[in-house]
Every structure is written in structure tokens, then in C-alpha cells.
Enzyme design. Structure first.
Site, PDB file in Angstrom:
ATOM      1  N   SER A   4       0.828  -1.211   0.000  1.00 44.38           N
ATOM      2  CA  SER A   4       0.000   0.000   0.000  1.00 44.38           C
ATOM      3  C   SER A   4       0.856   1.252   0.000  1.00 44.38           C
ATOM      4  CB  SER A   4      -0.859   0.037   1.265  1.00 44.38           C
ATOM      5  OG  SER A   4      -1.681  -1.097   1.323  1.00 44.38           O
ATOM      6  N   HIS A  21      -0.450  -2.503  -7.321  1.00 42.45           N
ATOM      7  CA  HIS A  21      -1.263  -2.216  -6.143  1.00 42.45           C
ATOM      8  C   HIS A  21      -2.760  -2.306  -6.439  1.00 42.45           C
ATOM      9  CE1 HIS A  21      -2.519   0.929  -2.917  1.00 42.45           C
ATOM     10  NE2 HIS A  21      -2.667  -0.297  -2.470  1.00 42.45           N
ATOM     11  N   GLU A  65      -2.963   0.463  -9.117  1.00 41.11           N
ATOM     12  CA  GLU A  65      -1.918   1.493  -9.130  1.00 41.11           C
ATOM     13  C   GLU A  65      -0.614   0.814  -9.544  1.00 41.11           C
ATOM     14  OE1 GLU A  65      -1.701   3.305  -5.225  1.00 41.11           O
ATOM     15  OE2 GLU A  65      -1.730   5.296  -6.080  1.00 41.11           O
ATOM     16  N   ASN A 123      -3.331   6.020  -1.228  1.00 39.62           N
ATOM     17  CA  ASN A 123      -3.202   6.080   0.232  1.00 39.62           C
ATOM     18  C   ASN A 123      -2.566   7.360   0.729  1.00 39.62           C
ATOM     19  OD1 ASN A 123      -4.467   3.662   0.993  1.00 39.62           O
ATOM     20  ND2 ASN A 123      -2.749   2.550   0.149  1.00 39.62           N
TER      21      ASN A 123
HETATM   22  C1  LIG Z   1      -5.626   0.169   1.598  1.00 40.08           C
HETATM   23  C2  LIG Z   1      -5.064   0.157   0.272  1.00 40.08           C
HETATM   24  O1  LIG Z   1      -3.860  -0.052   0.090  1.00 40.08           O
HETATM   25  C3  LIG Z   1      -5.894   0.513  -0.955  1.00 40.08           C
HETATM   26  C4  LIG Z   1      -7.351   0.284  -0.804  1.00 40.08           C
HETATM   27  O2  LIG Z   1      -7.873  -0.764  -1.062  1.00 40.08           O
HETATM   28  S1  LIG Z   1      -8.254   1.612  -0.232  1.00 40.08           S
HETATM   29  C5  LIG Z   1      -9.878   0.960  -0.077  1.00 40.08           C
HETATM   30  C6  LIG Z   1     -10.577   0.967  -1.419  1.00 40.08           C
HETATM   31  N1  LIG Z   1     -11.883   0.359  -1.270  1.00 40.08           N
HETATM   32  C7  LIG Z   1     -12.984   1.074  -0.948  1.00 40.08           C
HETATM   33  O3  LIG Z   1     -12.942   2.280  -0.806  1.00 40.08           O
HETATM   34  C8  LIG Z   1     -14.240   0.255  -0.792  1.00 40.08           C
HETATM   35  C9  LIG Z   1     -15.412   1.139  -0.413  1.00 40.08           C
HETATM   36  N2  LIG Z   1     -16.606   0.292  -0.339  1.00 40.08           N
HETATM   37  C10 LIG Z   1     -17.317  -0.037  -1.472  1.00 40.08           C
HETATM   38  O4  LIG Z   1     -16.994   0.320  -2.582  1.00 40.08           O
HETATM   39  C11 LIG Z   1     -18.547  -0.885  -1.268  1.00 40.08           C
HETATM   40  O5  LIG Z   1     -18.936  -0.808   0.083  1.00 40.08           O
HETATM   41  C12 LIG Z   1     -18.332  -2.374  -1.643  1.00 40.08           C
HETATM   42  C13 LIG Z   1     -18.087  -2.510  -3.171  1.00 40.08           C
HETATM   43  C14 LIG Z   1     -17.182  -2.980  -0.865  1.00 40.08           C
HETATM   44  C15 LIG Z   1     -19.592  -3.137  -1.296  1.00 40.08           C
HETATM   45  O6  LIG Z   1     -20.602  -2.544  -2.071  1.00 40.08           O
HETATM   46  P1  LIG Z   1     -22.075  -2.510  -1.490  1.00 40.08           P
HETATM   47  O7  LIG Z   1     -22.919  -1.905  -2.525  1.00 40.08           O
HETATM   48  O8  LIG Z   1     -22.069  -1.953  -0.132  1.00 40.08           O
HETATM   49  O9  LIG Z   1     -22.412  -4.021  -1.270  1.00 40.08           O
HETATM   50  P2  LIG Z   1     -22.969  -5.031  -2.311  1.00 40.08           P
HETATM   51  O10 LIG Z   1     -24.039  -4.426  -3.169  1.00 40.08           O
HETATM   52  O11 LIG Z   1     -23.257  -6.229  -1.495  1.00 40.08           O
HETATM   53  O12 LIG Z   1     -21.698  -5.351  -3.234  1.00 40.08           O
HETATM   54  C16 LIG Z   1     -21.572  -4.757  -4.471  1.00 40.08           C
HETATM   55  C17 LIG Z   1     -20.742  -5.710  -5.249  1.00 40.08           C
HETATM   56  O13 LIG Z   1     -19.505  -5.943  -4.573  1.00 40.08           O
HETATM   57  C18 LIG Z   1     -19.378  -7.341  -4.241  1.00 40.08           C
HETATM   58  N3  LIG Z   1     -18.726  -7.385  -2.947  1.00 40.08           N
HETATM   59  C19 LIG Z   1     -19.133  -6.752  -1.837  1.00 40.08           C
HETATM   60  N4  LIG Z   1     -18.269  -6.969  -0.850  1.00 40.08           N
HETATM   61  C20 LIG Z   1     -17.302  -7.787  -1.371  1.00 40.08           C
HETATM   62  C21 LIG Z   1     -16.137  -8.385  -0.859  1.00 40.08           C
HETATM   63  N5  LIG Z   1     -15.772  -8.167   0.398  1.00 40.08           N
HETATM   64  N6  LIG Z   1     -15.392  -9.170  -1.662  1.00 40.08           N
HETATM   65  C22 LIG Z   1     -15.755  -9.372  -2.934  1.00 40.08           C
HETATM   66  N7  LIG Z   1     -16.861  -8.845  -3.497  1.00 40.08           N
HETATM   67  C23 LIG Z   1     -17.604  -8.049  -2.707  1.00 40.08           C
HETATM   68  C24 LIG Z   1     -20.777  -7.889  -4.213  1.00 40.08           C
HETATM   69  O14 LIG Z   1     -20.713  -9.264  -4.521  1.00 40.08           O
HETATM   70  C25 LIG Z   1     -21.382  -7.107  -5.349  1.00 40.08           C
HETATM   71  O15 LIG Z   1     -20.864  -7.686  -6.543  1.00 40.08           O
HETATM   72  P3  LIG Z   1     -21.813  -7.743  -7.796  1.00 40.08           P
HETATM   73  O16 LIG Z   1     -21.895  -6.284  -8.244  1.00 40.08           O
HETATM   74  O17 LIG Z   1     -21.111  -8.649  -8.733  1.00 40.08           O
HETATM   75  O18 LIG Z   1     -23.104  -8.268  -7.228  1.00 40.08           O
HETATM   76  N1  LIG Z   2      -6.210  -4.525   3.222  1.00 37.56           N
HETATM   77  C1  LIG Z   2      -6.371  -3.691   2.208  1.00 37.56           C
HETATM   78  O1  LIG Z   2      -7.416  -3.020   2.024  1.00 37.56           O
HETATM   79  C2  LIG Z   2      -5.253  -3.540   1.226  1.00 37.56           C
HETATM   80  C3  LIG Z   2      -3.983  -4.044   1.515  1.00 37.56           C
HETATM   81  N2  LIG Z   2      -2.984  -3.909   0.563  1.00 37.56           N
HETATM   82  C4  LIG Z   2      -1.642  -4.453   0.850  1.00 37.56           C
HETATM   83  O2  LIG Z   2      -1.679  -5.837   0.576  1.00 37.56           O
HETATM   84  C5  LIG Z   2      -0.800  -6.528   1.477  1.00 37.56           C
HETATM   85  C6  LIG Z   2      -1.598  -7.569   2.243  1.00 37.56           C
HETATM   86  O3  LIG Z   2      -2.607  -6.883   2.947  1.00 37.56           O
HETATM   87  P1  LIG Z   2      -3.813  -7.732   3.562  1.00 37.56           P
HETATM   88  O4  LIG Z   2      -4.196  -8.825   2.622  1.00 37.56           O
HETATM   89  O5  LIG Z   2      -4.838  -6.769   4.012  1.00 37.56           O
HETATM   90  O6  LIG Z   2      -3.099  -8.377   4.838  1.00 37.56           O
HETATM   91  P2  LIG Z   2      -3.611  -9.620   5.698  1.00 37.56           P
HETATM   92  O7  LIG Z   2      -3.026  -9.434   7.046  1.00 37.56           O
HETATM   93  O8  LIG Z   2      -5.071  -9.800   5.531  1.00 37.56           O
HETATM   94  O9  LIG Z   2      -2.929 -10.856   4.960  1.00 37.56           O
HETATM   95  C7  LIG Z   2      -1.530 -10.988   4.903  1.00 37.56           C
HETATM   96  C8  LIG Z   2      -1.280 -12.477   4.780  1.00 37.56           C
HETATM   97  O10 LIG Z   2       0.103 -12.683   4.518  1.00 37.56           O
HETATM   98  C9  LIG Z   2       0.533 -13.729   5.373  1.00 37.56           C
HETATM   99  N3  LIG Z   2       1.978 -13.723   5.548  1.00 37.56           N
HETATM  100  C10 LIG Z   2       2.717 -13.070   6.486  1.00 37.56           C
HETATM  101  N4  LIG Z   2       4.022 -13.355   6.301  1.00 37.56           N
HETATM  102  C11 LIG Z   2       4.097 -14.187   5.228  1.00 37.56           C
HETATM  103  C12 LIG Z   2       5.162 -14.834   4.537  1.00 37.56           C
HETATM  104  N5  LIG Z   2       6.419 -14.670   4.947  1.00 37.56           N
HETATM  105  N6  LIG Z   2       4.864 -15.615   3.477  1.00 37.56           N
HETATM  106  C13 LIG Z   2       3.584 -15.793   3.074  1.00 37.56           C
HETATM  107  N7  LIG Z   2       2.522 -15.222   3.691  1.00 37.56           N
HETATM  108  C14 LIG Z   2       2.794 -14.415   4.745  1.00 37.56           C
HETATM  109  C15 LIG Z   2      -0.209 -13.444   6.659  1.00 37.56           C
HETATM  110  O11 LIG Z   2      -0.156 -14.568   7.521  1.00 37.56           O
HETATM  111  P3  LIG Z   2      -0.214 -14.237   9.112  1.00 37.56           P
HETATM  112  O12 LIG Z   2      -1.525 -13.552   9.342  1.00 37.56           O
HETATM  113  O13 LIG Z   2      -0.121 -15.581   9.742  1.00 37.56           O
HETATM  114  O14 LIG Z   2       0.973 -13.360   9.398  1.00 37.56           O
HETATM  115  C16 LIG Z   2      -1.593 -13.182   6.106  1.00 37.56           C
HETATM  116  O15 LIG Z   2      -2.283 -14.401   5.877  1.00 37.56           O
HETATM  117  C17 LIG Z   2      -0.162  -5.464   2.368  1.00 37.56           C
HETATM  118  O16 LIG Z   2       1.053  -5.064   1.789  1.00 37.56           O
HETATM  119  C18 LIG Z   2      -1.188  -4.335   2.286  1.00 37.56           C
HETATM  120  O17 LIG Z   2      -0.617  -3.052   2.518  1.00 37.56           O
HETATM  121  C19 LIG Z   2      -3.185  -3.308  -0.664  1.00 37.56           C
HETATM  122  C20 LIG Z   2      -4.425  -2.826  -0.975  1.00 37.56           C
HETATM  123  C21 LIG Z   2      -5.533  -2.874  -0.055  1.00 37.56           C
END
Ligand SMILES: CC(=O)CC(=O)SCCNC(=O)CCNC(=O)[C@H](O)C(C)(C)COP(=O)(O)OP(=O)(O)OC[C@H]1O[C@@H](n2cnc3c(N)ncnc32)[C@H](O)[C@@H]1OP(=O)(O)O
Ligand SMILES: NC(=O)C1=CN([C@@H]2O[C@H](COP(=O)(O)OP(=O)(O)OC[C@H]3O[C@@H](n4cnc5c(N)ncnc54)[C@H](OP(=O)(O)O)[C@@H]3O)[C@@H](O)[C@H]2O)C=CC1
Length: 291
Positions: free
Chosen positions: A119, A140, A152, A190
Site C-alpha cells: 500500500s 497495487h 496502481e 493512500n
Molecule cells: C488500503 C489500500 O492499500 C488501498 C485500498 O484498497 S483503499 C480501499 C478501497 N476500497 C474502498 O474504498 C471500498 C469502499 N466500499 C465499497 O466500494 C462498497 O462498500 C463495496 C463494493 C465494498 C460493497 O458494495 P455494497 O454496494 O455496499 O455491497 P454489495 O451491493 O453487497 O456489493 C456490491 C458488489 O460488490 C461485491 N462485494 C461486496 N463486498 C465484497 C467483498 N468483500 N469481496 C468481494 N466482493 C464483494 C458484491 O458481490 C457485489 O458484486 P456484484 O456487483 O457482482 O453483485
Molecule cells: N487490506 C487492504 O485493504 C489492502 C492491503 N494492501 C496491501 O496488501 C498486502 C496484504 O494486505 P492484507 O491482505 O490486508 O493483509 P492480511 O493481514 O489480511 O494478509 C496478509 C497475509 O500474509 C501472510 N503472511 C505473512 N508473512 C508471510 C510470509 N512470509 N509468506 C507468506 N505469507 C505471509 C499473513 O499470515 P499471518 O496472518 O499468519 O501473518 C496473512 O495471511 C499489504 O502489503 C497491504 O498493505 C493493498 C491494498 C488494499
């Protein structure tokens, strides 16, 4: 170089979705995790998400069987050596990622492109811990991977044009859209999103609003699909804190200091959905705010 075999490292929230979308796009997928139960859980999540798409009429039963048939699991990281493309999606801790790359590199095929789903962490620095900085990229995905269109793409300072083009073609074959970011802390999504989430935690910490009033305000006031605290729980509070620390350290600006309340939740192990409790408690029928 054609990419057909894809390795996914980490079967957590992101790893399962990444394996899902590659299998649906016709790639052979090998996913690995340190925990066998994480692999089992990932396969069940993929099956459930494929069923969601079938229920909606967006997928046939045969396509689900085909996709699942393309995914294999292993607990042996080095089994991924022959893959054409590898997406590392393990925990957002630099030491974890570099230890993975150091163990994997001696087993990689000459042509393998190595990428991280990180991320926020420096692609250039991660690449420097491998034997192939010219073949290393930030790849990403956004959460949830099967639904979010964006990928990304981040080039390290040494990433070559051929690698970048190959990754662009993969994003296209996945049916997603690429945005390119320069390799600076937390890239684009992010850099903007996480300080907003951190500010929501400060808003809670300072007593300006409750969990539900903060989330309701952004959902109804700014049309966000999830409130910032609900989204933080969805991402994982450990990941949110890790990203804020990368911003704070990498940009040396106090405006990125993580909220002490976020740190407290992570120290308590209340990481959000993935541990059953964060700003909401998910262990009952409906999520209940924990503050
Ligand atoms: C942290 C990082 O490094 C980067 C990041 O990821 S930042 C975070 C980016 N993500 C966001 O901002 C997510 C914001 N949330 C959303 O967009 C919506 O809440 C959501 C798409 C997750 C769910 O949408 P919703 O309208 O509330 O629920 P819902 O109508 O049940 O789902 C819409 C669709 O998403 C799917 N879905 C919902 N949650 C899901 C999940 N956890 N996994 C997979 N599919 C999912 C549903 O199956 C549905 O798919 P279809 O269109 O094929 O039916
Ligand atoms: N969560 C999010 O919304 C997003 C996350 N990301 C990025 O994706 C990556 C994963 O995030 P996320 O899936 O949320 O994290 P989680 O904690 O859900 O999953 C990480 C997984 O990796 C496993 N793991 C740890 N060490 C090792 C290893 N040495 N070899 C293989 N597997 C290992 C962990 O096991 P254990 O739990 O036993 O340590 C866990 O099952 C991070 O870099 C995060 O920043 C990117 C976009 C969105």
C-alpha cells in the site's frame, strides 16, 4: 515474454481477491501463505465470491469450476520460482516483504517479474533487496479486488520499460484500469485516503463525534459507500497504521502522525473485520460500534 503462470504470496484479504481475478482472467495461479488455514480460508472466500457473481447472473457455474481449477495452493514459497509474474501480498511490514524476497530470489526463473501489492512502501527500496530491480514493480490492487477497477502501477527507479509494459498488459487482461504513481510514500490512493481515515480516528479520539455519527456523516454527507471507520475496519487497522507510519517517516511531516487511538486499537489486536472487532464489533448479527 508471455505471462501465463502467476504466483501470489499471502492469502489474506488481498491475496484471495488477487488469485480470484487472475484465475477468472485465464491465468494459472499458485497462491502461498505461511498458514495452511489462511490458504483454506482464501479458497472458501474465492468460492463464495464466485457464487456471489453466479447469484447475480454475472457468471456461469462452468466458469466458476474453470476458475477454481486454475488455482493451486502451496505452503512452500520457493514453489513459486518458475512463475512468470509474482504478486507479493503479505503483511504491510517491510521486514516481512524483504525476507520473502531474499528467500525467493535464488529460485526465480530468469524472466520472472517480481511485484509487490504494498500500500505504501518504497518500491525502489524493496527492489534493491532483490537480484532484479529492473524487473520489479509496485502492482497495487484495491480492496475488494474482484470489485475495484483500479490498479496502481508504481515503477522503482530501476524498473525497465519492458516490465512496465508487461504489467500494463496484465492490468488490461484483468479488465481493470491502471493509474501510474511515482515511487513516493503511499503513492497516490493512500497518500490521500489514509490521512482522511486517520483524521476520522482523530475526530473520534477528540470526541467530536461517535463511530456511527462519523460514518453516517461521510456516507450521507459525501456519498461515500462506506464510512471512514467502517472502511478502516475493512482494510485492517494494522495496515492503516502501517501506512500512516510510512507517510510520517517517509515525508517527515507531523501532519501524518498516526492517531494514538488507532495505535491503541492495533495494540489491542482489534484489527477490524479480519479479527472480528475494530471500530465495530462484527461477532454478532449486525456490526456494533465499539466506542
Ligand atoms: C488500503 C489500500 O492499500 C488501498 C485500498 O484498497 S483503499 C480501499 C478501497 N476500497 C474502498 O474504498 C471500498 C469502499 N466500499 C465499497 O466500494 C462498497 O462498500 C463495496 C463494493 C465494498 C460493497 O458494495 P455494497 O454496494 O455496499 O455491497 P454489495 O451491493 O453487497 O456489493 C456490491 C458488489 O460488490 C461485491 N462485494 C461486496 N463486498 C465484497 C467483498 N468483500 N469481496 C468481494 N466482493 C464483494 C458484491 O458481490 C457485489 O458484486 P456484484 O456487483 O457482482 O453483485
Ligand atoms: N487490506 C487492504 O485493504 C489492502 C492491503 N494492501 C496491501 O496488501 C498486502 C496484504 O494486505 P492484507 O491482505 O490486508 O493483509 P492480511 O493481514 O489480511 O494478509 C496478509 C497475509 O500474509 C501472510 N503472511 C505473512 N508473512 C508471510 C510470509 N512470509 N509468506 C507468506 N505469507 C505471509 C499473513 O499470515 P499471518 O496472518 O499468519 O501473518 C496473512 O495471511 C499489504 O502489503 C497491504 O498493505 C493493498 C491494498 C488494499
Amino acid at each position: 515474454m508471455t505471462i501465463e503462470r502467476v504466483g501470489v504470496i499471502g492469502a489474506g484479504q488481498m491475496g484471495n481477491g488477487i488469485a480470484h481475478v487472475f484465475a477468472r482472467a485465464g491465468y494459472e495461479v499458485l497462491i502461498t501463505d505461511v498458514q495452511a488455514e489462511a490458504l483454506d480460508k482464501a479458497m472458501k472466500t474465492i468460492e463464495r465470491n464466485l457464487d456471489r457473481q453466479i447469484a447475480k447472473g454475472a457468471l456461469e457455474e462452468a466458469q466458476k469450476t474453470e476458475a477454481l481449477g486454475r488455482i493451486s495452493t502451496t505452503q512452500t514459497l520457493t514453489d513459486l520460482g518458475p512463475c512468470d509474474l509474482i504478486i507479493e501480498a503479505a503483511t504491510e511490514r517491510e521486514a516481512v516483504k524483504t525476507a520473502i524476497f531474499e528467500e525467493l530470489v535464488p529460485h526465480l526463473a530468469e524472466h520472472t517479474i517480481l511485484t509487490s501489492n504494498t500500500s505504501s512502501i518504497s518500491i525502489t527500496r524493496l527492489a534493491s533487496r532483490t537480484d532484479r530491480p529492473e524487473k520489479f514493480m509496485g502492482f497495487h490492487f484495491m480492496n475488494p479486488v474482484p470489485v475495484m477497477s483500479l490498479v496502481e502501477l508504481i515503477r522503482g527507479i530501476a524498473t525497465d520499460e519492458e516490465t512496465f509494459r508487461a504489467c500494463l498488459e496484465v492490468v488490461d487482461r484483468l479488465g481493470k484500469t491502471a493509474a501510474t504513481s511515482e515511487d513516493f510514500p503511499a503513492f497516490i490512493v493512500n497518500r490521500i485516503l489514509m490521512p482522511m481515515i486517520n483524521e476520522a480516528v482523530y475526530t473520534l479520539y477528540e470526541g467530536v463525534g461517535s463511530v456511527s455519527s462519523i460514518d453516517t456523516s461521510l456516507k450521507l454527507g459525501a456519498n461515500h459507500p462506506m464510512g471512514p471507520l467502517e472502511l478502516a475496519d475493512f482494510i485492517g487497522l494494522d495496515t492503516c497504521l502501517a501506512i500512516m507510519n510510512v507517510l510520517h517517516d517517509g515525508l517527515a511531516d507531523t501532519k501524518y502522525r498516526p492517531c494514538p487511538l488507532l495505535t491503541k486499537y492495533v495494540e489491542a489486536g482489534w484489527l477490524g473485520r479480519k479479527t472480528g472487532r475494530g471500530f465495530y464489533d462484527y461477532r454478532g448479527e449486525t456490526p456494533v460500534p465499539t466506542r
